[in-house]
Design a protein around this motif. Structure first.
Motif, PDB file in Angstrom:
ATOM      1  N   ASP A   1       0.831  -1.194   0.000  1.00  0.00           N
ATOM      2  CA  ASP A   1       0.000   0.000   0.000  1.00  0.00           C
ATOM      3  C   ASP A   1       0.874   1.256   0.000  1.00  0.00           C
ATOM      4  O   ASP A   1       2.098   1.190  -0.035  1.00  0.00           O
ATOM      5  CB  ASP A   1      -0.992  -0.017   1.158  1.00  0.00           C
TER       6      ASP A   1
ATOM      7  N   SER B   1      -5.550   2.611  -5.622  1.00  0.00           N
ATOM      8  CA  SER B   1      -6.221   1.653  -4.746  1.00  0.00           C
ATOM      9  C   SER B   1      -5.406   0.380  -4.532  1.00  0.00           C
ATOM     10  O   SER B   1      -5.100  -0.344  -5.480  1.00  0.00           O
ATOM     11  CB  SER B   1      -7.586   1.282  -5.345  1.00  0.00           C
ATOM     12  N   TYR B   2      -5.081   0.117  -3.287  1.00  0.00           N
ATOM     13  CA  TYR B   2      -4.409  -1.140  -2.910  1.00  0.00           C
ATOM     14  C   TYR B   2      -5.312  -2.325  -3.247  1.00  0.00           C
ATOM     15  O   TYR B   2      -4.835  -3.357  -3.733  1.00  0.00           O
ATOM     16  CB  TYR B   2      -4.103  -1.083  -1.425  1.00  0.00           C
ATOM     17  N   HIS B   3      -6.595  -2.173  -3.015  1.00  0.00           N
ATOM     18  CA  HIS B   3      -7.558  -3.239  -3.292  1.00  0.00           C
ATOM     19  C   HIS B   3      -7.563  -3.595  -4.775  1.00  0.00           C
ATOM     20  O   HIS B   3      -7.619  -4.778  -5.142  1.00  0.00           O
ATOM     21  CB  HIS B   3      -8.955  -2.814  -2.842  1.00  0.00           C
ATOM     22  N   THR B   4      -7.475  -2.594  -5.623  1.00  0.00           N
ATOM     23  CA  THR B   4      -7.446  -2.849  -7.063  1.00  0.00           C
ATOM     24  C   THR B   4      -6.195  -3.619  -7.451  1.00  0.00           C
ATOM     25  O   THR B   4      -6.258  -4.557  -8.246  1.00  0.00           O
ATOM     26  CB  THR B   4      -7.513  -1.522  -7.840  1.00  0.00           C
TER      27      THR B   4
END
Length: 124
Positions: A52, A100-103
């Protein structure tokens, strides 16, 4: 526009180690999550690792956990340490950036920026 340039690939023998680097052009580098992906010949590109924006969270694919380690510094660089390399690690390794880390972790088709890749070839 973020430009990413990978380096550090090459030929390595099984059991060896290497470190891949990714240099980002963007001065707001610390606003982006970073990731590494790889694509082996004849296979789809796959997620390898993510970190992140401040390095507080990392994730690694199950297939590489324990041998690969992603990290970043404050000078716009992201790294992938690879230990005990195996022939199945042969691939082109790509650096990626996204707000976005999630992406990065779950939706590679939506990732905003990609490098051109660096080739890693593992010989037995």
């Amino acid at each position: 526009q973020v430009q990413l340039v990978e380096s550090g690939g090459g030929l390595v023998q099984t059991g060896g180690s290497l470190r891949l680097s990714c240099a980002a052009s963007e001065h707001t580098f610390n606003k982006y999550a970073m990731g590494w992906f790889r694509q082996a010949p004849g296979k789809e590109r796959e997620f390898v690792g993510a970190i992140d924006w401040n390095g507080g969270a990392t994730a690694h694919a199950d297939s590489v956990r324990g041998r690969f380690s992603i990290s970043r510094d404050y000078a716009r660089n992201t790294y992938l340490e690879i230990h005990n390399v195996k022939t199945e690690d042969t691939a082109t390794y790509y650096c990626a950036a996204d707000p976005s880390y999630h992406t990065i972790c779950t939706a590679q088709t939506a990732v905003a920026y990609w490098g051109r890749g660096t080739q890693v070839t593992v010989s037995s």
